[in-house]
Write a protein that holds these residues in place. Structure first.
Motif, short mmCIF file in Angstrom:
data_model
loop_
_atom_site.label_atom_id
_atom_site.label_comp_id
_atom_site.label_asym_id
_atom_site.label_seq_id
_atom_site.Cartn_x
_atom_site.Cartn_y
_atom_site.Cartn_z
N GLU A 79 1.12 -27.35 -37.87
CA GLU A 79 2.51 -26.92 -37.79
C GLU A 79 2.60 -25.39 -37.87
O GLU A 79 3.29 -24.74 -37.08
N GLY A 80 1.86 -24.81 -38.81
CA GLY A 80 1.90 -23.36 -38.96
C GLY A 80 1.25 -22.64 -37.79
O GLY A 80 1.67 -21.55 -37.38
N PHE A 81 0.23 -23.28 -37.27
CA PHE A 81 -0.50 -22.68 -36.15
C PHE A 81 0.32 -22.81 -34.87
O PHE A 81 0.07 -22.15 -33.87
N CYS A 82 1.30 -23.69 -34.90
CA CYS A 82 2.25 -23.86 -33.79
C CYS A 82 1.58 -24.27 -32.49
O CYS A 82 2.08 -23.93 -31.41
N SER A 83 0.45 -24.94 -32.60
CA SER A 83 -0.28 -25.27 -31.38
C SER A 83 -0.36 -24.03 -30.51
O SER A 83 -0.27 -24.10 -29.29
N ALA A 84 -0.45 -22.89 -31.18
CA ALA A 84 -0.51 -21.61 -30.46
C ALA A 84 -1.73 -21.58 -29.57
O ALA A 84 -1.80 -20.81 -28.63
N GLY A 85 -2.67 -22.42 -29.90
CA GLY A 85 -3.87 -22.41 -29.07
C GLY A 85 -4.60 -23.73 -29.17
O GLY A 85 -4.00 -24.78 -29.37
N GLU A 86 -5.88 -23.60 -29.09
CA GLU A 86 -6.73 -24.77 -29.05
C GLU A 86 -7.20 -25.08 -30.48
O GLU A 86 -7.61 -24.17 -31.19
N SER A 87 -7.15 -26.32 -30.86
CA SER A 87 -7.68 -26.64 -32.18
C SER A 87 -8.51 -27.90 -32.13
O SER A 87 -8.20 -28.85 -31.40
N GLN A 88 -9.54 -27.85 -32.92
CA GLN A 88 -10.52 -28.92 -32.92
C GLN A 88 -10.64 -29.38 -34.38
O GLN A 88 -10.80 -28.55 -35.28
N VAL A 89 -10.54 -30.68 -34.62
CA VAL A 89 -10.61 -31.15 -36.01
C VAL A 89 -11.88 -31.94 -36.27
O VAL A 89 -12.18 -32.89 -35.55
N PHE A 90 -12.62 -31.51 -37.26
CA PHE A 90 -13.79 -32.27 -37.70
C PHE A 90 -13.44 -33.01 -38.98
O PHE A 90 -12.97 -32.39 -39.93
N ASN A 91 -13.66 -34.30 -38.98
CA ASN A 91 -13.48 -35.03 -40.23
C ASN A 91 -14.85 -35.41 -40.76
O ASN A 91 -15.48 -36.35 -40.30
N LEU A 92 -15.27 -34.66 -41.76
CA LEU A 92 -16.63 -34.81 -42.27
C LEU A 92 -16.64 -35.37 -43.68
O LEU A 92 -15.63 -35.38 -44.37
N GLN A 93 -17.83 -35.73 -44.08
CA GLN A 93 -18.02 -36.08 -45.49
C GLN A 93 -17.82 -34.80 -46.31
O GLN A 93 -18.21 -33.71 -45.87
N LEU A 94 -17.23 -34.94 -47.45
CA LEU A 94 -16.91 -33.77 -48.27
C LEU A 94 -18.18 -33.24 -48.94
O LEU A 94 -18.51 -33.62 -50.07
N ASP A 95 -18.88 -32.36 -48.25
CA ASP A 95 -20.18 -31.91 -48.74
C ASP A 95 -20.51 -30.61 -48.02
O ASP A 95 -20.49 -30.55 -46.79
N TRP A 96 -20.83 -29.58 -48.75
CA TRP A 96 -21.03 -28.29 -48.11
C TRP A 96 -22.19 -28.33 -47.11
O TRP A 96 -22.17 -27.65 -46.09
N ARG A 97 -23.17 -29.15 -47.42
CA ARG A 97 -24.34 -29.22 -46.56
C ARG A 97 -23.97 -29.80 -45.18
O ARG A 97 -24.47 -29.35 -44.14
N VAL A 98 -23.11 -30.79 -45.22
CA VAL A 98 -22.68 -31.40 -43.98
C VAL A 98 -21.89 -30.40 -43.15
O VAL A 98 -22.06 -30.29 -41.92
N ALA A 99 -21.04 -29.66 -43.83
CA ALA A 99 -20.27 -28.63 -43.13
C ALA A 99 -21.22 -27.61 -42.50
O ALA A 99 -21.06 -27.21 -41.34
N TYR A 100 -22.18 -27.22 -43.29
CA TYR A 100 -23.18 -26.26 -42.82
C TYR A 100 -23.86 -26.74 -41.54
O TYR A 100 -23.91 -26.04 -40.53
N GLU A 101 -24.36 -27.97 -41.61
CA GLU A 101 -25.10 -28.49 -40.45
C GLU A 101 -24.21 -28.63 -39.22
O GLU A 101 -24.65 -28.39 -38.10
N THR A 102 -22.99 -29.02 -39.45
CA THR A 102 -22.07 -29.19 -38.32
C THR A 102 -21.84 -27.86 -37.60
O THR A 102 -21.92 -27.77 -36.38
N VAL A 103 -21.56 -26.84 -38.38
CA VAL A 103 -21.27 -25.53 -37.77
C VAL A 103 -22.54 -24.94 -37.15
O VAL A 103 -22.51 -24.28 -36.12
N LYS A 104 -23.63 -25.22 -37.81
CA LYS A 104 -24.92 -24.72 -37.32
C LYS A 104 -25.20 -25.23 -35.91
O LYS A 104 -25.73 -24.52 -35.06
N LYS A 105 -24.78 -26.47 -35.68
CA LYS A 105 -25.10 -27.11 -34.41
C LYS A 105 -24.06 -26.87 -33.32
O LYS A 105 -24.26 -27.27 -32.17
N MET A 106 -22.94 -26.28 -33.65
CA MET A 106 -21.87 -26.14 -32.67
C MET A 106 -22.33 -25.34 -31.45
O MET A 106 -22.98 -24.31 -31.59
N GLN A 107 -21.94 -25.81 -30.30
CA GLN A 107 -22.31 -25.13 -29.07
C GLN A 107 -21.62 -23.77 -28.98
O GLN A 107 -22.25 -22.74 -28.85
N THR A 108 -20.32 -23.82 -29.03
CA THR A 108 -19.57 -22.56 -29.00
C THR A 108 -18.70 -22.49 -30.24
O THR A 108 -18.14 -23.49 -30.69
#
Lengths: 316, 316
Positions: B202-231
């Motif tokens: 709502e705050g972002f106002c769909s001003a642009g592109e947004s991508q939602v990751f629903n991950l396990q609540l764990d910093w390591r998982v977040a780390y690995e996900t971002v590490k692997k992102m293509q762009t």
DNA sequence: TTGTACGCGTTATCAA
DNA sequence: TTGATAACGCGTACAA
């Protein structure tokens, strides 16, 4: 919503309280029929034994007290987490108290725990005095000192060899060719501080210049201290990872390349050490908690020693 | 080392147990003389009232149960620390249980607490179901949900407005000119996740592109996900600071300049957010714990709302 | 196999 | 102002 008691169940089952008691305690001497009938009624009524009455009667509380030095330090949070796991398996209730880095509060809290009633206490102590621990131990409580070693104290311990940990850090830095180092340590009265400092200097072999800061155990204080330093050393050895994170922040703000221009080593290996690429001395919390429970259950006794492992990451 | 009881004191003072009881409870109806005499003997003998007997007799336990979702997350450690402070002032004993991010364990632990006997429970819930909380509440326990809002649940709450927090983050990023953003969120079944996500969008106002990751609540998982992102996107909004620290690590390893090339916002404002220069939404834990105790003491009731504050640091 | 009586340490009630 | 008695809910010892 009156509480359902043993008496209610007995009345309902048209039997004596004793028989019901035997059922809930899995004691022998109850026929299969009666047992099943009573079981059913217990479920029906939603009966839950009153632990206070049990404690009162048996003298055992089923409670385990845990005293930690600073619950906001993830090292202790981790410790509590592990203790909980094992305590749960054994049906123990865990009573946690944060002594908030104060020896005075540690004593008070210990007294309070005795009044509350616990079978045993695991203490991560401030690490200067231990008389209160001995006293509690003598008054019938099982006391385990977690992490800190009191050579002259007559209490159970699952301790970490600070001296050896410090030595490993000192040796590593020496081998890296470091000649100027700063130690960001805690209060020098504590056994922990003395161990880590002396161990470090031994490993470092006075190979060069070393400067020791004895600060309050607080990442912010460490941050400010390093921020204000006139000239930086080639490496920092920190009392724990919390202090290290303060040092890292100061170095970042000073635009110093950590792991390259300046090396940093922490102590504990809490989760953010890995996440921030901090080299540190790992304390095997999980194993130590395991040993703690072996002491609590009487399988082991005395003073059990653990040696920290040097974990090398980007910062050193 | 037999325990000293009321009876012992009474015998020693050559009076009745009742009089001694009155003395230790500061009840009226005892002459100054007797009171002083008894006091002295109490000290002499080192008498400590037995809390279990008291609980049994009075029905009040003097115990406060605390259920936290993940004790290894400093946010909850902080919460426990604050609760302890206030509980201590009130002479309450705190029983902590880590539900270890499992709803099942949350239910179990709640039952266990009821059996152990507590007057009230503060629970930082998983945030999906709340039936068990209502049940416990109906069975006579004072239950306070800490942090999570269940609009349809009939329990006390000290809740944080996730939607508003998310909105602030979204708005800020939009104003920074961000058009491509990634949300590193928790399980979408949880009220918390939904609130933060929808608020953000709502705050972002769909001003642009947004991508939602629903991950396990764990910093390591977040780390690995971002590490692997293509762009990479231009910004990350993270479910909490733990996830954010994982994202920061991945970005660092990808040699991305945080706060410049890529922005990051967390949630909670735990201590390492400040130490690592992370922008985040601050949850006023201390105030919230204060409000919790006002509910516990009957001074307030219902659902008390708090709004997170956007704390801007280097990362955004 | 089942039940009775008592006690754990404290407090509420009522009587003295 | 003080004290005797009962009760909180349960388990142990012993009897039936």
């Amino acid at each position: 919503m009156k509480r359902v008691t043993l008496r209610d169940v007995a009345r309902m089952a048209d039997t004596s309280m004793m028989t019901v008691s035997r059922v809930i305690n899995d004691s022998p001497g109850v026929s299969k029929d009666t047992r099943e009938r009573i079981m059913q009624i217990i479920v029906e009524l939603g009966y839950k034994p009153n632990k206070d009455a049990r404690s009162l009667r048996s003298g055992k509380t089923g409670r385990l007290g845990v005293l930690v030095f600073d619950i906001r330090n993830p090292f202790y949070a981790e410790m509590i987490g592990e203790i909980e796991d094992l305590a749960n398996d054994r049906g123990l209730t865990v009573i946690v108290t944060d002594t908030n880095r104060s020896h005075q509060k540690e004593e008070k809290a210990l007294n309070l725990l005795e009044e509350t009633g616990v079978d045993s206490v695991v203490v991560a102590p401030e690490g200067y005095e231990f008389k209160h621990l001995e006293r509690a131990s003598n008054s019938g409580l099982t006391v385990v000192s977690f992490g800190v070693h009191f050579p002259r104290g007559d209490i159970y311990e699952v301790w970490i060899d600070d001296h050896e940990g410090g030595r490993k850090a000192g040796e590593h830095l020496r081998k890296q060719g470091v000649t100027k180092v700063a130690l960001v340590m805690d209060n020098p009265r504590k056994a922990t501080t003395v161990g880590r400092t002396e161990g470090f200097l031994e490993g470092f072999c006075s190979a060069g210049e070393s400067q020791v800061f004895n600060l309050q155990l607080d990442w912010r204080v460490a941050y400010e201290t390093v921020k204000k330093m006139q000239t930086l050393p080639e490496a920092f050895f920190c009392h724990n990872d919390m202090m290290a994170i303060g040092v890292l922040r100061a170095l970042r703000e000073r635009r110093v390349k950590v792991g390259d221009e300046v090396l940093v080593i922490g102590f504990d290996d809490v989760f953010f050490a890995e996440a921030t690429n901090l080299s540190t001395l790992r304390i095997p919390v999980r194993d130590m908690v395991g040993a703690t429970f072996e002491i609590l259950s009487g399988k082991k006794s005395g003073k059990i020693r653990y040696v920290p492992e040097l974990i090398l990451r980007g910062s050193a």
